[in-house]
Design an enzyme around this catalytic site. Structure first.
Site, short mmCIF file in Angstrom:
data_model
loop_
_atom_site.label_atom_id
_atom_site.label_comp_id
_atom_site.label_asym_id
_atom_site.label_seq_id
_atom_site.Cartn_x
_atom_site.Cartn_y
_atom_site.Cartn_z
CE LYS A 6 32.71 33.71 40.54
NZ LYS A 6 32.63 34.84 41.47
C1 E4P Z 1 32.42 38.07 40.36
O1 E4P Z 1 32.20 36.93 40.06
C2 E4P Z 1 33.65 38.54 41.01
O2 E4P Z 1 33.95 37.74 42.08
C3 E4P Z 1 33.53 39.98 41.41
O3 E4P Z 1 32.89 40.69 40.36
C4 E4P Z 1 34.82 40.62 41.81
O4 E4P Z 1 34.63 42.00 41.97
P1 E4P Z 1 35.69 42.95 42.73
O5 E4P Z 1 36.90 43.09 41.88
O6 E4P Z 1 34.96 44.26 42.88
O7 E4P Z 1 35.98 42.28 44.04
#
Ligand code: E4P
Length: 218
Positions: free
Chosen positions: A83
């Site tokens: 990522k």
């Molecule tokens: C996924 O890859 C993201 O990091 C995650 O869905 C972020 O979610 P949030 O906005 O609830 O922290």
């Protein structure tokens, strides 16, 4: 639509994996911090449980740092998806690892223009954050529609991974639009199975069954 679970909680992942619903896992630095565990250990453990893509995020902000960290994270297992943030350095790192045949998930996407760049950089996944858009009074799902249209216009293979999911309607909207993946917190995955009419109907069936005095197992 594939279901990824958005957590670094090993017990949750192990439990949800037994449902057969789980196609992958996403983590981020905040979820790793919440787990209280070592990042590399957690990613390795998740990769042992789940065969599908497991996202682990770099924390370097510069290209060279991302490459160094990415080599370490990707060495954990073949199903790691690296990522990287949607920055110019992140896009360069995306291209570097995509050219090597590795999966890259470009995260923190908040516009269709950003999603177009990630596809051109060879990302396997683009992660638009719908919930955080909704939080500031914008329509997160309209971003998913725009990205779907753009990717289909040019036959980009990058998968739309709907992130920052907060409730079941996000999931059904994502499926209606034709998103490829939704990454969902464990609580929301469980909410998807719930309906009050299912509970009421089951209770009525069990009452009537009890009146028969029968058992299936003799
Ligand atoms: C996924 O890859 C993201 O990091 C995650 O869905 C972020 O979610 P949030 O906005 O609830 O922290």
């Amino acid at each position: 639509m594939k279901f990824f679970v958005d957590t670094a909680d090993i017990d949750e992942i192990r439990d949800l994996a037994t449902t057969g619903l789980l196609d992958g896992v996403t983590t981020n630095p905040s979820l790793i911090a919440k787990s209280g565990r070592d990042f590399l250990d957690v990613i390795a453990e998740i990769c042992d449980i789940v065969d599908g893509p497991v996202s682990g995020e770099v924390t370097a902000l510069d290209y060279e740092g991302m490459i160094k960290e990415g080599e370490v994270v990707l060495a954990i297992a073949d199903n790691v998806a690296l990522k990287v943030p949607l920055t110019v350095d992140g896009l360069k790192a995306c291209k570097y690892f995509a050219d090597k045949g590795r999966m890259v998930n470009v995260t923190l996407c908040f516009s269709a223009a950003q999603a177009l760049l990630a596809a051109k950089a060879g990302a396997s996944f683009i992660s638009p954050f719908v919930g955080r858009h909704d939080d500031i009074g914008q329509d997160g799902m309209s971003l998913i529609e725009d990205i779907r249209t753009i990717y289909d216009n040019y036959d980009f293979k990058t998968e739309i991974l709907v992130a920052s999911v907060r409730h079941p309607i996000h999931v059904t909207d994502a499926a209606r639009i034709g998103a490829d993946v939704c990454t969902i917190p464990p609580k929301v995955i469980r909410q998807l199975s719930k309906h009050p009419l299912t509970d009421n109907g089951l209770a009525a069936f069990m009452d009537d069954w009890a009146k028969t005095g029968q058992t299936i197992l003799k």
